[in-house]
Design an enzyme around this catalytic site. Sequence first.
Site, short mmCIF file in Angstrom:
data_model
loop_
_atom_site.label_atom_id
_atom_site.label_comp_id
_atom_site.label_asym_id
_atom_site.label_seq_id
_atom_site.Cartn_x
_atom_site.Cartn_y
_atom_site.Cartn_z
CG ASP A 196 -6.24 -6.36 -5.16
OD1 ASP A 196 -6.34 -6.20 -3.92
OD2 ASP A 196 -7.20 -6.23 -5.94
CE1 TYR A 207 -8.98 1.25 9.73
CE2 TYR A 207 -9.22 2.13 11.95
CZ TYR A 207 -8.44 1.88 10.84
OH TYR A 207 -7.11 2.24 10.84
CE LYS A 219 -6.23 -1.03 10.81
NZ LYS A 219 -5.11 -1.47 9.94
CB ALA A 266 -14.48 -5.40 14.11
CB THR A 315 -3.42 9.35 5.26
OG1 THR A 315 -4.58 8.74 5.83
CG2 THR A 315 -2.24 9.15 6.19
CB SER A 331 -0.94 4.31 -3.93
OG SER A 331 -0.85 3.17 -4.76
N GLY A 372 0.79 -1.22 0.00
CA GLY A 372 0.00 0.00 0.00
C GLY A 372 0.83 1.27 0.00
#
Length: 268
Positions: A53, A145, A149, A147, A180, A13, A11
């Site tokens: 991916d 989200y 983590k 959950a 971000t 990008s 990741g």
Amino acid sequence: MSNSTVVVVTGVSSGIGRAAAQKFAERGCQVFGTVRNLAKAPALPGVELVEMDVRDEASVQGAVRSIIDRIARIDVLVNSAGTTMIGAVEETATAEAAALLDTNVLGILRTAQAVLPHMRAQHRGRIVNISSVLGFLPAPYMGLYSASKHAVEGLSETLDHEVRQFGVRVTLVEPSYTKTNLDINSPHAKSKIAAYGRERDLVARSIASSVNGAPEPDGVANTIVEAALGAWRMRWTPPGQASVLSKLRRFMPAGPVDASLRKKLGLA
């Protein structure tokens, strides 16, 4: 074969992954950064981009194999690719939840399973999984989200116990709000329930304010590099808010932590 530490960061990008890849390159590591679409990815000096991916098993296996075929080893894997979502748990469709968990949890499973045979064979390696303070705190209106983590935390601790016999260690980095594009442009659950509207909007505004006032990814990136290349420990919290929240969760009674969280989010 290069004597530099070979690092794979997913990741890259934008955001934390991109900043971390750059920091590794500045430290003299040989860095491979993964992106979903090579044609659309912006170049990053000192980092070789690889199309991958994390949601696709064949893509992950192919990308890792291409690196091994060239360099013959991977010393560090940093799992930074991820996604987020705002919405009440009741509002979140199972398909939306599945997509988020596929990236944030199963993505880590896929990449770890792809690199571990090579790390076991070389009897060394470090896997750094990017969690969040929401991996140890509740997150109203970011339940899925949070959950994901929490799952990353449990997966990482368990995996570390299993692979340390082979000279491989797993560690977690737990940042707080970071400026971000992912956080600024957090998607919302598509089906909204009016009864949650007032609180959801309060929380969304609070999150946007926190992100806009948050530090750039460089601080988190420095912590990631230290977690990857320094002495092992299970959890790393970047200096600032993340470190404070970690101490509060560990040492304060649950009631005051709960009240402080709700006050911060503007909830009654």
